[in-house]
Design a protein around this motif. Sequence first.
Motif, PDB file in Angstrom:
ATOM      1  N   ALA A  80      15.582   1.987  -4.393  1.00 50.13           N
ATOM      2  CA  ALA A  80      16.186   0.648  -4.298  1.00 50.13           C
ATOM      3  C   ALA A  80      15.346  -0.398  -5.031  1.00 50.13           C
ATOM      4  CB  ALA A  80      16.370   0.253  -2.832  1.00 50.13           C
ATOM      5  N   TYR A  81      14.020  -0.226  -5.008  1.00 49.79           N
ATOM      6  CA  TYR A  81      13.126  -1.146  -5.719  1.00 49.79           C
ATOM      7  C   TYR A  81      13.155  -0.902  -7.230  1.00 49.79           C
ATOM      8  CZ  TYR A  81      10.876  -1.901  -1.125  1.00 49.79           C
ATOM      9  OH  TYR A  81      10.603  -2.188   0.193  1.00 49.79           O
ATOM     10  N   GLY A  82      13.737   0.206  -7.635  1.00 50.55           N
ATOM     11  CA  GLY A  82      13.792   0.531  -9.055  1.00 50.55           C
ATOM     12  C   GLY A  82      12.548   1.225  -9.574  1.00 50.55           C
ATOM     13  N   TYR A  83      11.793   1.863  -8.682  1.00 56.20           N
ATOM     14  CA  TYR A  83      10.548   2.511  -9.074  1.00 56.20           C
ATOM     15  C   TYR A  83      10.698   4.007  -9.349  1.00 56.20           C
ATOM     16  CZ  TYR A  83       8.228  -1.744  -7.411  1.00 56.20           C
ATOM     17  OH  TYR A  83       7.825  -3.039  -7.228  1.00 56.20           O
ATOM     18  N   VAL A  84      11.728   4.624  -8.786  1.00 59.02           N
ATOM     19  CA  VAL A  84      11.959   6.046  -9.016  1.00 59.02           C
ATOM     20  C   VAL A  84      13.441   6.310  -9.223  1.00 59.02           C
ATOM     21  CG1 VAL A  84       9.973   6.795  -7.603  1.00 59.02           C
ATOM     22  CG2 VAL A  84      12.253   6.696  -6.577  1.00 59.02           C
ATOM     23  N   THR A  85      13.706   7.457  -9.834  1.00 62.81           N
ATOM     24  CA  THR A  85      15.060   7.988  -9.886  1.00 62.81           C
ATOM     25  C   THR A  85      15.010   9.354  -9.215  1.00 62.81           C
ATOM     26  OG1 THR A  85      14.710   9.011 -12.050  1.00 62.81           O
ATOM     27  CG2 THR A  85      15.661   6.782 -12.027  1.00 62.81           C
ATOM     28  N   GLU A 106       0.831  -1.205   0.000  1.00 62.82           N
ATOM     29  CA  GLU A 106       0.000   0.000   0.000  1.00 62.82           C
ATOM     30  C   GLU A 106       0.864   1.253   0.000  1.00 62.82           C
ATOM     31  OE1 GLU A 106      -3.271   0.431   2.807  1.00 62.82           O
ATOM     32  OE2 GLU A 106      -3.237  -1.739   3.058  1.00 62.82           O
ATOM     33  N   SER A 107       1.881   1.253   0.824  1.00 63.43           N
ATOM     34  CA  SER A 107       2.758   2.410   0.937  1.00 63.43           C
ATOM     35  C   SER A 107       3.443   2.697  -0.397  1.00 63.43           C
ATOM     36  CB  SER A 107       3.799   2.164   2.025  1.00 63.43           C
ATOM     37  OG  SER A 107       4.662   3.272   2.139  1.00 63.43           O
ATOM     38  N   VAL A 108       3.972   1.670  -1.016  1.00 62.36           N
ATOM     39  CA  VAL A 108       4.626   1.821  -2.316  1.00 62.36           C
ATOM     40  C   VAL A 108       3.635   2.366  -3.338  1.00 62.36           C
ATOM     41  CG1 VAL A 108       5.612   0.528  -4.275  1.00 62.36           C
ATOM     42  CG2 VAL A 108       6.430   0.100  -1.951  1.00 62.36           C
ATOM     43  N   PRO A 110       9.934   3.216 -15.677  1.00 61.02           N
ATOM     44  CA  PRO A 110       8.817   2.527 -16.346  1.00 61.02           C
ATOM     45  C   PRO A 110       8.038   1.588 -15.416  1.00 61.02           C
ATOM     46  CG  PRO A 110      10.684   2.639 -17.825  1.00 61.02           C
ATOM     47  CD  PRO A 110      11.168   3.151 -16.480  1.00 61.02           C
ATOM     48  N   SER A 111       8.728   0.850 -14.560  1.00 57.12           N
ATOM     49  CA  SER A 111       7.999  -0.058 -13.650  1.00 57.12           C
ATOM     50  C   SER A 111       7.249   0.737 -12.579  1.00 57.12           C
ATOM     51  CB  SER A 111       8.941  -1.082 -13.013  1.00 57.12           C
ATOM     52  OG  SER A 111       9.957  -0.453 -12.266  1.00 57.12           O
TER      53      SER A 111
END
Length: 127
Positions: free
Chosen positions: A50-55, A6-8, A67-68
């Motif tokens: 770290a999850y690769g969701y933002v830069t 949910e937080s993500v 993109p993810s």
Amino acid sequence: MYNKKESVEDYLEKILMLKNEKEFVRAIDIATFMKFSKPSVSIALKKLKAYGYVTVNDDTGEINLTPSGLEIAEKTYDRHQILSRALIDLGVTEEVAYEDACAMEHIISQETYDALKNHYLKRDKKK
């Protein structure tokens, strides 16, 4: 209960919403929008990175969805919109509908969501 998923999803959705309003999104914008402390947002952004969701641009602080991250954000935002619409159509006030949709968007099954979305797509075509 507020879990990691949910937080993500909430953070990514809020970043998308802010990106739709303004070109440049920073941690302070997210903190203000979500009414969280800047340190809390900073910790969350480290995890999202770290999850690769933002830069995050180290020089400017600009936050962008990968993109993810964008895929998750768009899915969550779409669910929020459909659920809010359904609740408002049932007579729930806008404020409560948006708040409830925020909770529901994380737990609704894909089957139920698809049925709601298809209902509104069909209904909109008839108009």
